[in-house]
Write an enzyme that holds these catalytic residues in place. Sequence first.
Site, PDB file in Angstrom:
ATOM      1  N   LYS A 238      15.122   8.750   1.033  1.00 11.44           N
ATOM      2  CA  LYS A 238      15.411   8.002   2.428  1.00 11.44           C
ATOM      3  C   LYS A 238      14.192   7.130   2.793  1.00 11.44           C
ATOM      4  O   LYS A 238      14.726   6.225   3.376  1.00 11.44           O
ATOM      5  CB  LYS A 238      15.352   9.179   3.308  1.00 11.44           C
ATOM      6  CG  LYS A 238      16.305  10.327   3.322  1.00 11.44           C
ATOM      7  CD  LYS A 238      16.282  11.273   4.518  1.00 11.44           C
ATOM      8  CE  LYS A 238      17.553  12.177   4.644  1.00 11.44           C
ATOM      9  NZ  LYS A 238      17.457  13.043   5.791  1.00 11.44           N
TER      10      LYS A 238
ATOM     11  N   LYS B 176       2.577  12.414  -3.991  1.00 12.87           N
ATOM     12  CA  LYS B 176       1.263  12.041  -3.577  1.00 12.87           C
ATOM     13  C   LYS B 176       1.360  10.538  -2.884  1.00 12.87           C
ATOM     14  O   LYS B 176       0.538  10.924  -1.664  1.00 12.87           O
ATOM     15  CB  LYS B 176       0.371  11.620  -4.897  1.00 12.87           C
ATOM     16  CG  LYS B 176      -1.156  11.297  -4.359  1.00 12.87           C
ATOM     17  CD  LYS B 176      -1.983  11.074  -5.771  1.00 12.87           C
ATOM     18  CE  LYS B 176      -2.315  12.719  -6.344  1.00 12.87           C
ATOM     19  NZ  LYS B 176      -3.274  12.241  -7.517  1.00 12.87           N
TER      20      LYS B 176
ATOM     21  N   ILE C 154      11.861  13.291  -2.605  1.00  6.74           N
ATOM     22  CA  ILE C 154      10.523  12.420  -2.726  1.00  6.74           C
ATOM     23  C   ILE C 154      10.225  12.378  -4.047  1.00  6.74           C
ATOM     24  O   ILE C 154      10.164  13.170  -5.219  1.00  6.74           O
ATOM     25  CB  ILE C 154       9.499  13.565  -2.271  1.00  6.74           C
ATOM     26  CG1 ILE C 154       9.754  13.934  -0.620  1.00  6.74           C
ATOM     27  CG2 ILE C 154       8.196  12.840  -2.358  1.00  6.74           C
ATOM     28  CD1 ILE C 154       9.925  12.663   0.203  1.00  6.74           C
TER      29      ILE C 154
ATOM     30  N   GLU D 232       7.619   4.968   7.862  1.00  7.59           N
ATOM     31  CA  GLU D 232       7.473   4.904   9.188  1.00  7.59           C
ATOM     32  C   GLU D 232       7.574   6.188  10.095  1.00  7.59           C
ATOM     33  O   GLU D 232       7.045   6.361  11.134  1.00  7.59           O
ATOM     34  CB  GLU D 232       8.546   3.721   9.732  1.00  7.59           C
ATOM     35  CG  GLU D 232       8.097   2.443   9.768  1.00  7.59           C
ATOM     36  CD  GLU D 232       8.963   1.467   9.288  1.00  7.59           C
ATOM     37  OE1 GLU D 232       9.146   0.263   9.855  1.00  7.59           O
ATOM     38  OE2 GLU D 232       9.971   1.523   8.384  1.00  7.59           O
TER      39      GLU D 232
ATOM     40  N   ASN E  45       7.563  10.598  -5.335  1.00  6.41           N
ATOM     41  CA  ASN E  45       5.985  10.830  -5.675  1.00  6.41           C
ATOM     42  C   ASN E  45       5.436  11.510  -4.458  1.00  6.41           C
ATOM     43  O   ASN E  45       5.303  11.017  -3.743  1.00  6.41           O
ATOM     44  CB  ASN E  45       5.224   9.504  -6.248  1.00  6.41           C
ATOM     45  CG  ASN E  45       4.005   9.716  -6.554  1.00  6.41           C
ATOM     46  OD1 ASN E  45       3.223  10.571  -6.024  1.00  6.41           O
ATOM     47  ND2 ASN E  45       3.376   9.061  -7.732  1.00  6.41           N
TER      48      ASN E  45
ATOM     49  N   VAL F 214       9.933   6.998   3.608  1.00 10.39           N
ATOM     50  CA  VAL F 214       8.937   7.761   4.644  1.00 10.39           C
ATOM     51  C   VAL F 214       7.869   6.889   5.049  1.00 10.39           C
ATOM     52  O   VAL F 214       6.941   7.294   5.656  1.00 10.39           O
ATOM     53  CB  VAL F 214       8.320   8.946   4.055  1.00 10.39           C
ATOM     54  CG1 VAL F 214       9.461   9.945   3.509  1.00 10.39           C
ATOM     55  CG2 VAL F 214       7.605   8.309   2.660  1.00 10.39           C
TER      56      VAL F 214
ATOM     57  N   GLY G 272       0.758  -1.499  -0.033  1.00 12.40           N
ATOM     58  CA  GLY G 272      -0.207  -0.132  -0.034  1.00 12.40           C
ATOM     59  C   GLY G 272       0.751   1.216  -0.014  1.00 12.40           C
ATOM     60  O   GLY G 272       0.422   2.513  -0.144  1.00 12.40           O
ATOM     61  N   THR G 273       2.225   1.029  -0.054  1.00 13.98           N
ATOM     62  CA  THR G 273       3.016   2.324   0.146  1.00 13.98           C
ATOM     63  C   THR G 273       3.329   2.933  -1.433  1.00 13.98           C
ATOM     64  O   THR G 273       3.737   3.890  -1.324  1.00 13.98           O
ATOM     65  CB  THR G 273       4.508   1.639   0.492  1.00 13.98           C
ATOM     66  OG1 THR G 273       4.931   0.643  -0.309  1.00 13.98           O
ATOM     67  CG2 THR G 273       4.424   1.505   1.996  1.00 13.98           C
TER      68      THR G 273
END
Length: 722
Positions: free
Chosen positions: A685, A618, A614, A689, A616, A687, A450-451
């Site tokens: 990096k 969204k 980042i 968690e 993506n 994200v 789902g990430t």
Amino acid sequence: MDRVDGARKTAGAAGYPSDVQLPGQTHAALVQSTVAAGRIRTLETAAAEASPGVLTVMTHRNAPRLPDGPMTALGASPPAPLRDDRILHHGQHIALVVAETPEQAAAAARLVRVTYDTSDPVLGLDDPRAERMDNPWGMDADRGDPAEAVRTAEAKVSGTWTTPDNTNNPLGLFATVAVWERDALTVHDSTQWPTMGRVTLAKVFDVPESAVRVLAPYVGGAFGAGLRVWPHVILAALAARVLRRPVKLVLTRAQMFTSVGHRPSTVQHLTVASTGTGELVALDHRCTSGVAMEDDDFEPCAATSALAYACPNVITRDVQLRLNIPDPTSMRAPAVGQGNFALESALDELAHSLSTDPLELRLRNYAAEHPGNGLPWSSNALRECYEAGAERFGWSRRDPEPRSMRDGDELVGYGMAGVSYPWYAQPCKARATVNSDGSAFVRSAATDIGTGTYTVMTQVSADTLGIPPGRVRFDLGDSDMPQSPQAGGSGLTGALATAVRDACRGVLGRILDLVRDDSESPLRGCTIGDVTVGGGRMHLRGRPAEGESYADILARHGQVEVTADGASTPADAAELGMAPAGAFGAKFVEVRVDADLGVIRVPRVVSAIDGGQILNEKTARSQIIGGTVGGIGQALFEETVTDAGTGRIANATFGDYLVPVNADVTQMDVLFVGDPDRATPLGTKGVGEIGLVGIAAAVANAVHHATGTRVRSLPVTLDQLL
């Protein structure tokens, strides 16, 4: 870019393990222990065996003794099932019933009769009988002289913070479908790590790894529960081998509480000491957590406190106590989620005792370099997270006096927490293919829980190859594909994206090899450095008219496809000359507390995140929002309650185990700050968690600001405020 798998999921076309239907498929149901400690005295299966449709009833009496699985990058495998008559926890699998239909299997399972010779279970961290296990991973920290620094400090806060068991509880019930074809095993499973599943099943069943295939193209959530090969997976595969028919096993919701791990409870003793102006001089963090009787899952909850702030004198200690409980496991932000609650709550108390703004205290103790080894960070925008988050939240409007802000019948509180999540990476491989029609196929044995892995890797592939995303197919969730690490630890994107880019660049190199001596090609003799890609073609850098499409090149050279493999390896701090940095962040929370009833609401959360590059926004934003919701659950709702007398989990339903619902989740503001990280080729990096970490502390700190009541145990409930 929208999720490429979104349409499949919303149309019901995405095949989850529970959807798998195979010819000749049978169905299994578990029989679980109703006591927490002792031995099986009698086990009567005749009625179940005679029940309609039943094919076999497996117990420790007739099941072959299987070896444990291997050591993995995340620790030891759980113990193998049905070994003997010992009972180590309530809900332990003691029999497996297989029948033609799921209803027949469930009905027969209820006919199995068991009596026990019981013993008093060890259930609490305060039980003196619990066996102590010291930190097995060498992660305890010792820096300076904390005891002397505390003794001479101008200010200090000492206390005990506690967190309860939480259960991962993904929406999708975990399911396994196993089928043997001669000596080859195929398993459809709710796993976050197909490669590890293959290795484990091969060892347990003593077959070559090449004879095992694990499939998980879609997983209905996991939050860490899918990081181990659980006993029910072994049992399904064992039954399939015995019966020579496919076996499907779907856990019930109650079984999800005892069969696929949980976030273990902690008792944390913490002292923070500072100068009179708030510079930290000592930090002493000692954590005790629970582990199962014969499991070796490890959660170093105190360890990350040693790296969170610039402090010269630090000691952290993590120990575990063996209890008669189900096996724990990683749950979103494992260890850090619990440890951060204690640390950031203590810092808030320290700031209050010094009459210092909690934000200013954290800025004052910002670690400009890695506190453990003194190396510069590969990136660290935590200071920018504090500043940008405070500006967006309106932190300057906070009246520092507790109970000073009110809106009608509601007390208003502002709280915040600093956040770091450690860097993690594992080796990874990928394979890329460009087809004769100019499309691309890229794959790796990763999972997407789902990430957004499907989407982000499609983007990386399309960008590297210069092919429109709609012409790129990215596949995952198959252990026959190139090896991938788990979807967990916030490390998959960095490892997989680097391997995918490497594979795609390898394809470009092979295409250039085709035209190296091609007199008809404007790309003759070019290297990758000489060309640019886009629109499904390659052209000379700065000369877009001088190039040609992949389809034309492959057609002229009679190639159906061109394929290349790629790989990534973790960065090495010594070689880099810097400390690889995980994600950083700052969380700002507003709470409203009913002055008479103590009911707590969280109307507003601002998360400022340094996640490196980042890929993506969204999907990354979605991850932070999802983690924030999980953090609200940890702060206000979630507690897996074990009956002190029997070891039974007393709230193993969604009616009794509370999680946040839509009404509990209102304004979620996310902003990303910082630059690409220098330790990874794409600057990422991870994200997955960081969104959860810090929310529990920020909520508890906001509750103190609103009410004047300091709560040191989770979840924060209204009875603690009355």
